[in-house]
Scaffold this motif. Structure first.
Motif, short mmCIF file in Angstrom:
data_model
loop_
_atom_site.label_atom_id
_atom_site.label_comp_id
_atom_site.label_asym_id
_atom_site.label_seq_id
_atom_site.Cartn_x
_atom_site.Cartn_y
_atom_site.Cartn_z
N LYS A 1 0.83 -1.21 0.00
CA LYS A 1 0.00 0.00 0.00
C LYS A 1 0.86 1.25 0.00
O LYS A 1 0.57 2.22 -0.71
N GLU A 2 1.93 1.24 0.79
CA GLU A 2 2.84 2.40 0.84
C GLU A 2 3.50 2.65 -0.50
O GLU A 2 3.76 3.80 -0.86
N LYS A 3 3.75 1.59 -1.26
CA LYS A 3 4.41 1.72 -2.55
C LYS A 3 3.41 1.88 -3.71
O LYS A 3 3.80 1.95 -4.86
N ASN A 4 2.09 1.87 -3.36
CA ASN A 4 1.04 2.01 -4.36
C ASN A 4 1.03 0.83 -5.33
O ASN A 4 0.69 0.98 -6.51
N ASP B 1 -6.35 -5.76 -2.99
CA ASP B 1 -6.78 -4.98 -4.15
C ASP B 1 -7.52 -5.87 -5.15
O ASP B 1 -8.45 -5.42 -5.82
#
Length: 383
Positions: A201-204, A233
Motif C-alpha cells: 500500500k505504501e508503494k502504491n 486490491d
C-alpha cells in the motif's frame, strides 16, 4: 479416446447424496474431498439441483454481449459479502480468474511514469495450469521444459520477508495464497501478510490474494482475507463458488478494464451465475446460524484425534476451517494412506510431499463425519 494427462485411480461414481458417493458397483464412499474443494454443498443438494433445473428450462446462455441479470446479482452479492465495493469479472475456472488478475495488474502498471509489470509470488504456491499461471506458480516442478518458453516477469521467493526485500522498480503486484493448497495446506502467518499488505500500500502496488481454494467459506469466512484482517486490491475465487458448476471470479477494488480489454464466452452465464447465487445463499445461511462453525469444530476435533491415535505416523494437523491437512512423519506413507482410504471407502486427497488433505463438503453432517473417520482409522491401522 481420452488424453492420458490424468493419473486416474480405477474408480468411478454413478451418484451421490450429501457427503456420500456410490460407485458403479453400488458401494458407498464418504467424501472428504468434495471434488477437490468444489462441491461445497455436497452432492445432489436439493436447492442447487432445483436452481440448475429451473435455469436450464429458462435460459442457459446468451453471451456477455447482453446483460445477464443473475450475473449482476452475483457480483453485487460477492461485493456485499466482501464488505466493501469490488468490481467483478466472471470466468470458468481459478486459472482464468488468475489470468484476469494478471491482466489487471499489468494494465494498472501503465499508471506509473515507467511501466511496472513484474508480479511476485511465494514459493510452494500453485496458481493454475495455463502457461502464465504455471509460471506464476512458485514451484519449479511446474515449469518443465516441455512447455517452455514461459512468459517473462514472474518471480517467486521463499518467504514474505524475501518477497518484500525483492520488490523492485518493475514490480507491480504480489500474489499469494493465504492458505497454500497444493503446497501442504500451509496457512501463511497473519502478521507477515499484514506487513506485506502495508508495504504494498505504501508503494502504491497491488496486493492480490488467490482464494481459489481457500475462499467461499472454505476456511470459515467468505473470504480468507477477512481472517487476516486485510483488504486485497484483487481477490480470485473459483472451486466452491458454483457447487460443481464451473465458475471463476476475479474481484477488483478498481475498475481498471475498458471494453475489449478482457472477456469470456461462457464466463458468468445464466447457469453458472444462478448456481453461484444459490450456493452463496446456502453457505451464508450456514455461517449466520452457526452451523458452519459447529461443523468445523467437529471435523477439527476428529482430525486431532487421528493425530493422537497415530503419533508414529502423523506429525501434526495443519489448516483452517474445512481446509485441513495431516502432516506425515514419513512422506512414503502419503500414497499408502490415500490408497488404503480408498480400500476402506473414504475419499481423501494429497497435498505437497507429505500431507493428507481434507476438503469435505461444507454441509457435511455429523453421521457422515463419524462414519468417514471410522473408516479412516481402519485404513491407517492397516499400515
Amino acid at each position: 479416446m481420452l488424453m492420458q494427462n490424468y493419473a486416474r485411480v480405477g474408480l468411478g461414481f454413478k451418484c451421490g447424496k450429501g457427503s456420500v458417493l456410490w460407485d458403479l458397483n453400488g458401494e458407498d464412499y464418504i467424501d472428504f474431498a468434495s471434488g477437490i474443494g468444489v462441491c461445497s454443498l455436497g452432492h445432489a443438494h436439493k436447492k442447487l439441483a432445483k436452481t440448475i433445473s429451473k435455469q436450464a428450462h429458462t435460459l442457459l446462455h446468451t453471451s456477455n454481449i447482453y446483460k445477464i441479470k443473475p450475473q449482476e446479482e452475483l457480483a453485487d452479492k460477492i461485493s456485499r459479502l466482501l464488505g466493501s465495493p469490488y468490481y467483478l469479472f466472471f470466468a470458468n475456472s481459478g486459472a482464468e480468474a488468475n489470468e484476469c488478475a494478471i491482466k489487471l495488474a499489468r494494465k494498472y502498471g501503465n499508471s506509473f511514469e515507467n511501466k511496472k509489470y513484474e508480479i511476485i509470488t511465494l514459493g510452494n504456491s500453485f496458481h493454475g495450469r495455463t502457461i502464465a499461471t504455471l509460471k506464476l506458480t512458485g514451484q519449479e516442478k511446474f515449469h518443465p521444459n516441455d512447455f517452455a518458453p514461459y512468459p517473462d516477469a514472474f518471480k517467486f521467493f521463499n518467504s514474505i520477508d524475501e518477497i518484500i526485500e525483492n520488490i523492485g522498480e518493475n514490480t507491480v503486484a504480489v500474489m499469494v495464497e493465504l492458505v497454500q493448497g497444493e503446497g501442504g495446506i500451509n496457512p501463511l502467518k497473519k502478521e507477515e501478510i499484514q506487513k506485506l499488505a502495508k508495504v504494498l500500500k505504501e508503494k502504491n502496488l497491488l496486493f492480490i490474494t488467490d482464494e481459489v481454494q481457500c475462499g467461499i467459506y472454505r476456511t470459515g469466512e467468505f473470504a480468507t482475507s477477512k481472517l487476516y484482517d486485510v483488504e486485497p486490491d484483487i481477490i480470485t475465487f473459483a472451486k466452491g463458488l458454483g457447487g460443481g458448476v464451473a465458475i471463476g471470479a476475479c474481484a477488483s477494488r478498481q475498475d481498471i478494464f475498458k471494453p475489449g480489454d478482457h472477456g469470456s464466452t461462457f464466463g458468468g452465464n445464466f447457469l453458472a451465475s444462478s448456481a453461484g447465487i444459490c450456493v452463496l445463499n446456502e453457505l451464508e445461511k450456514m455461517k449466520k446460524t452457526g452451523k458452519l462453525d459447529i461443523t468445523i469444530a467437529k471435523f477439527t476435533k476428529k482430525l486431532d484425534n487421528i493425530v493422537d491415535l497415530f503419533p508414529d505416523i502423523f506429525e501434526k494437523r495443519v489448516g483452517l476451517g474445512l481446509m485441513q491437512g495431516l502432516v506425515l512423519k514419513d512422506p512414503q506413507n502419503l500414497s499408502k494412506i490415500f490408497n488404503k482410504a480408498l480400500e476402506h471407502r473414504v475419499l481423501v486427497l494429497k497435498s505437497g510431499k507429505n500431507t493428507v488433505r481434507f476438503l469435505p463438503p461444507l454441509n457435511i453432517n455429523k453421521k457422515e463425519i463419524k462414519q468417514g473417520f471410522k473408516r479412516l482409522e481402519m485404513a491407517i491401522s492397516d499400515l
